[in-house]
Design a protein around this motif. Structure first.
Motif, PDB file in Angstrom:
ATOM      1  N   LYS A 156      11.704   5.519  24.566  1.00 31.35           N
ATOM      2  CA  LYS A 156      12.658   6.041  25.663  1.00 31.35           C
ATOM      3  C   LYS A 156      13.925   5.246  26.208  1.00 31.35           C
ATOM      4  CE  LYS A 156      10.613   8.339  28.815  1.00 31.35           C
ATOM      5  NZ  LYS A 156       9.971   9.039  30.038  1.00 31.35           N
ATOM      6  N   LEU A 157      14.905   5.920  26.110  1.00 28.06           N
ATOM      7  CA  LEU A 157      16.134   5.279  26.815  1.00 28.06           C
ATOM      8  C   LEU A 157      16.665   6.026  27.848  1.00 28.06           C
ATOM      9  CD1 LEU A 157      18.198   5.006  23.213  1.00 28.06           C
ATOM     10  CD2 LEU A 157      17.301   3.044  24.785  1.00 28.06           C
ATOM     11  N   THR A 158      16.941   5.139  28.914  1.00 27.72           N
ATOM     12  CA  THR A 158      17.428   5.616  30.343  1.00 27.72           C
ATOM     13  C   THR A 158      18.512   4.882  30.928  1.00 27.72           C
ATOM     14  OG1 THR A 158      16.592   6.426  32.312  1.00 27.72           O
ATOM     15  CG2 THR A 158      15.672   4.404  31.878  1.00 27.72           C
ATOM     16  N   ARG A 159      19.380   5.539  31.404  1.00 28.77           N
ATOM     17  CA  ARG A 159      20.729   4.912  31.902  1.00 28.77           C
ATOM     18  C   ARG A 159      20.137   3.886  32.982  1.00 28.77           C
ATOM     19  NH1 ARG A 159      24.899   7.747  29.667  1.00 28.77           N
ATOM     20  NH2 ARG A 159      24.487   9.698  28.672  1.00 28.77           N
ATOM     21  N   LYS A 160      21.020   2.719  33.065  1.00 28.34           N
ATOM     22  CA  LYS A 160      20.640   1.943  34.028  1.00 28.34           C
ATOM     23  C   LYS A 160      21.235   2.565  35.461  1.00 28.34           C
ATOM     24  CE  LYS A 160      20.935  -2.240  31.302  1.00 28.34           C
ATOM     25  NZ  LYS A 160      21.876  -3.278  31.174  1.00 28.34           N
ATOM     26  N   GLY A 202      26.260   2.827  38.739  1.00 31.87           N
ATOM     27  CA  GLY A 202      24.984   2.035  38.255  1.00 31.87           C
ATOM     28  C   GLY A 202      25.587   0.983  37.394  1.00 31.87           C
ATOM     29  N   SER A 203      24.544   0.348  36.868  1.00 28.08           N
ATOM     30  CA  SER A 203      24.966  -0.600  35.657  1.00 28.08           C
ATOM     31  C   SER A 203      25.298  -0.151  34.334  1.00 28.08           C
ATOM     32  CB  SER A 203      23.839  -1.765  35.447  1.00 28.08           C
ATOM     33  OG  SER A 203      23.573  -2.403  36.730  1.00 28.08           O
ATOM     34  N   ALA A 204      26.073  -0.637  33.454  1.00 26.40           N
ATOM     35  CA  ALA A 204      26.261  -0.302  32.320  1.00 26.40           C
ATOM     36  C   ALA A 204      25.156  -0.317  31.317  1.00 26.40           C
ATOM     37  CB  ALA A 204      27.493  -1.039  31.542  1.00 26.40           C
ATOM     38  N   GLY A 205      25.255   0.527  30.181  1.00 26.79           N
ATOM     39  CA  GLY A 205      23.997   0.516  29.295  1.00 26.79           C
ATOM     40  C   GLY A 205      22.810   1.183  29.480  1.00 26.79           C
ATOM     41  N   TYR A 206      21.718   0.874  28.823  1.00 26.65           N
ATOM     42  CA  TYR A 206      20.429   1.553  29.127  1.00 26.65           C
ATOM     43  C   TYR A 206      19.385   0.655  29.114  1.00 26.65           C
ATOM     44  CZ  TYR A 206      23.727   5.243  27.068  1.00 26.65           C
ATOM     45  OH  TYR A 206      24.844   6.026  27.078  1.00 26.65           O
ATOM     46  N   TRP A 207      18.136   1.086  29.410  1.00 26.50           N
ATOM     47  CA  TRP A 207      16.806   0.372  29.387  1.00 26.50           C
ATOM     48  C   TRP A 207      16.129   1.068  28.260  1.00 26.50           C
ATOM     49  CZ3 TRP A 207      17.580  -3.900  31.631  1.00 26.50           C
ATOM     50  CH2 TRP A 207      18.130  -4.222  33.072  1.00 26.50           C
ATOM     51  N   ALA A 208      15.431   0.383  27.504  1.00 32.44           N
ATOM     52  CA  ALA A 208      14.507   0.940  26.547  1.00 32.44           C
ATOM     53  C   ALA A 208      13.322   0.506  26.568  1.00 32.44           C
ATOM     54  CB  ALA A 208      15.220   0.430  25.063  1.00 32.44           C
ATOM     55  N   TYR A 209      12.281   1.405  26.432  1.00 31.55           N
ATOM     56  CA  TYR A 209      10.841   1.081  26.586  1.00 31.55           C
ATOM     57  C   TYR A 209       9.959   2.050  25.816  1.00 31.55           C
ATOM     58  CZ  TYR A 209      10.898   4.442  30.509  1.00 31.55           C
ATOM     59  OH  TYR A 209      10.988   5.653  31.556  1.00 31.55           O
ATOM     60  N   ALA A 210       9.019   1.425  25.461  1.00 29.09           N
ATOM     61  CA  ALA A 210       8.129   2.381  24.335  1.00 29.09           C
ATOM     62  C   ALA A 210       6.767   2.552  24.636  1.00 29.09           C
ATOM     63  CB  ALA A 210       8.631   1.854  23.033  1.00 29.09           C
ATOM     64  N   PHE A 211       6.196   3.721  23.931  1.00 29.54           N
ATOM     65  CA  PHE A 211       4.747   3.822  24.123  1.00 29.54           C
ATOM     66  C   PHE A 211       4.090   4.469  22.984  1.00 29.54           C
ATOM     67  CE2 PHE A 211       6.835   4.657  28.234  1.00 29.54           C
ATOM     68  CZ  PHE A 211       6.099   4.220  29.048  1.00 29.54           C
ATOM     69  N   GLU A 212       2.951   4.162  23.029  1.00 28.44           N
ATOM     70  CA  GLU A 212       2.146   4.803  21.823  1.00 28.44           C
ATOM     71  C   GLU A 212       2.208   6.106  21.808  1.00 28.44           C
ATOM     72  OE1 GLU A 212      -1.951   3.552  22.479  1.00 28.44           O
ATOM     73  OE2 GLU A 212      -1.556   1.496  21.739  1.00 28.44           O
TER      74      GLU A 212
END
Length: 342
Positions: free
Chosen positions: A51-55, A110-120
């Motif tokens: 998942k990529l979500t905007r900061k 908001g802040s530039a870029g994205y947060w990335a996190y992952a799941f099974e």
């Protein structure tokens, strides 16, 4: 009506994000999404979700709150798609921007870029028309009841990981968009409904952390029950709202069919029968389910309005907005009075 946030040119960015979790270069597939961009990849016979979500939309702390809650309920036996740790040892990775840099030209500031996190990958199969019936409704209710009961026992490991309340995550953004409408009747009707839900009291045992989007596209069916995922909307909210969302999407799905025997009364009967296995179903909770269904209806209209504009060029989009406007002004849900549905 959902779309992915990114286009083909962003493949490098997505591959960079996946590379934070696996060494090998893997193929990925975009999945249906809206608020975040979601991708699936497979490695050594196992599937995973990125998942990529905007900061500008979420803080790292809010995402850690989501991950922490998912781990908590999983540790208590709830079937969920579990988060996975990046190669750095962190759950959330910074992609395409500095940790604290501000976005130039971003309306949200908001802040530039994205947060990335992952799941099974969630086990089981996607819920389809063949699954609908009393068994699914009851199991669905049991799962939500367990989730609400565990929410009352949960405390984030870090105080800054606390998730937002519904007013800031739902009411205020909806009011802001509503104020932009050029239809006075719509604006007035929506504000009346939103004022109504704002006055609903927060009784003990009927307010806490909720999934906030627990419909069939956010869980899979197995022989043992359902496996939940996508806790992105995790919010401190009225439990009645979570139940309303389940009923709302059932109604929305079946309102498109020309012939069906689906009954909202039947759905709610079996759903609450399941829910009551874990929690008491008070008359007060049931009384407010129609109000929260209408609130979700208004929210979706505002979401489409924000995405398409108030007078989009596409015929389907124009028809959809017109249908929602008619409902909101007339106080109906897909042509039916909310109080007749619950």
């Amino acid at each position: 009506m959902k779309t992915n946030l990114f286009v083909q040119d962003d493949n490098g960015l997505v591959q960079e994000a996946i590379g934070r979790f696996v060494v090998e270069r893997v193929a990925f597939v975009p999945l249906e999404s809206y608020e975040s961009a979601v991708y699936a990849w497979e490695l050594e016979g196992r599937k995973f979700i990125l998942k990529l979500t905007r900061k500008s939309r979420r803080t790292r702390e809010q995402l850690m709150g989501e991950i922490d809650f998912v781990q908590f309920v999983a540790s208590h036996g709830v079937s969920v798609a579990r988060p996975i740790v990046a190669r750095s040892g962190q759950y959330v990775e910074n992609i395409g921007g500095s940790m604290d840099g501000m976005v130039d030209g971003e309306g949200s500031g908001g802040s530039a870029g994205y947060w990335a996190y992952a799941f099974e990958w969630a086990e089981g199969e996607r819920v389809g028309p063949g699954h609908y019936g009393s068994k699914l409704y009851k199991v669905w209710g049991i799962a939500m009841g367990r989730l609400h009961s565990l929410a009352e026992l949960y405390a984030p490991k870090q105080p800054e990981w606390i998730r937002p309340r519904w007013e800031e995550s739902e009411l205020l953004p909806t009011l802001d968009v509503c104020a932009l409408s050029s239809f006075p009747e719509l604006r007035s009707a929506a504000e009346t409904w939103m004022s109504k839900v704002r006055r609903i009291p927060e009784h003990k045992g009927e307010f806490g952390l909720i999934h906030n989007d627990m419909h069939p596209r956010n869980f899979h069916w197995t022989e043992e029950g359902i496996v939940m995922f996508d806790f992105d909307g995790l919010t401190h909210h009225h439990y009645a709202s979570d139940i309303a969302v389940a009923l709302y999407y059932g109604l929305a799905e079946h309102s498109r069919a020309s012939e069906n025997s689906w009954s909202p009364e039947q759905f709610l009967h079996y759903f609450l029968e399941g829910y009551s296995v874990c929690r008491t179903v008070s008359a007060e909770l049931q009384r407010h389910i129609p109000d929260w269904m209408m609130f979700r209806h208004i929210q979706l209209y505002m979401l489409y309005f924000r995405s398409w504009g108030e007078r989009p060029a596409g015929i389907t989009e124009r028809w959809t907005l017109s249908r929602y406007r008619k409902d909101i002004i007339g106080g109906t849900l897909f042509g039916k009075k909310p109080e007749d549905l619950a």
